[in-house]
Write a protein that holds these residues in place. Sequence first.
Motif, PDB file in Angstrom:
ATOM      1  N   THR A  98      27.364  47.970  31.438  1.00 22.83           N
ATOM      2  CA  THR A  98      26.126  48.822  31.267  1.00 22.83           C
ATOM      3  C   THR A  98      26.347  50.275  31.599  1.00 22.83           C
ATOM      4  O   THR A  98      25.972  51.056  30.844  1.00 22.83           O
ATOM      5  CB  THR A  98      25.121  48.091  31.946  1.00 22.83           C
ATOM      6  N   ASP A  99      27.208  50.369  32.628  1.00 21.49           N
ATOM      7  CA  ASP A  99      27.306  51.770  33.340  1.00 21.49           C
ATOM      8  C   ASP A  99      28.414  52.339  32.056  1.00 21.49           C
ATOM      9  O   ASP A  99      27.940  53.712  31.577  1.00 21.49           O
ATOM     10  CB  ASP A  99      28.347  51.941  34.281  1.00 21.49           C
ATOM     11  N   LEU A 141      25.673  56.847  25.498  1.00 16.80           N
ATOM     12  CA  LEU A 141      24.436  56.805  25.021  1.00 16.80           C
ATOM     13  C   LEU A 141      24.177  57.807  24.145  1.00 16.80           C
ATOM     14  O   LEU A 141      23.778  57.780  23.147  1.00 16.80           O
ATOM     15  CB  LEU A 141      23.213  56.690  26.027  1.00 16.80           C
ATOM     16  N   SER A 142      24.506  59.093  24.716  1.00 16.22           N
ATOM     17  CA  SER A 142      24.165  60.401  23.936  1.00 16.22           C
ATOM     18  C   SER A 142      25.229  60.524  22.488  1.00 16.22           C
ATOM     19  O   SER A 142      24.578  61.230  21.843  1.00 16.22           O
ATOM     20  CB  SER A 142      24.327  61.617  24.902  1.00 16.22           C
ATOM     21  N   HIS A 156      26.140  53.273  28.970  1.00 17.80           N
ATOM     22  CA  HIS A 156      25.170  54.226  29.477  1.00 17.80           C
ATOM     23  C   HIS A 156      25.835  55.821  29.309  1.00 17.80           C
ATOM     24  O   HIS A 156      25.168  56.768  28.867  1.00 17.80           O
ATOM     25  CB  HIS A 156      24.532  54.030  30.824  1.00 17.80           C
TER      26      HIS A 156
END
Length: 113
Positions: free
Chosen positions: A101-102, A108-109, A105
Amino acid sequence: MLLLPRVRREKHYRGFNPLNKDFSDEELRQRYRFGRESIEFIANELRADLERNTRKRTALSVEEQVMIALRFYGSGSQLQVVGDTMGYDKSTVSRVVRDVTDALHAYLSSFVG
């Protein structure tokens, strides 16, 4: 009294990598919500963040980590259920889901504008 050396039992690890199994693309989609190519793409994108620098035979591959997280995300199950299904301890599943998840994240961009 004669003492015999203690014989250790061989360890057997339950975890496996479904990408190495004979799962069809459809079976992978049913279990992980992604096909083989998509799982490999995600693993390759996150490799630098998830790869462990260890010699342990039991270290999880990046593909295994991604698939554990995808199973958790896609099933809506508890950590214990995902761990039991895939052959990992609940604490391992928890750590892997957090790490993946980290890593996602952080990217993400790159994928969401």
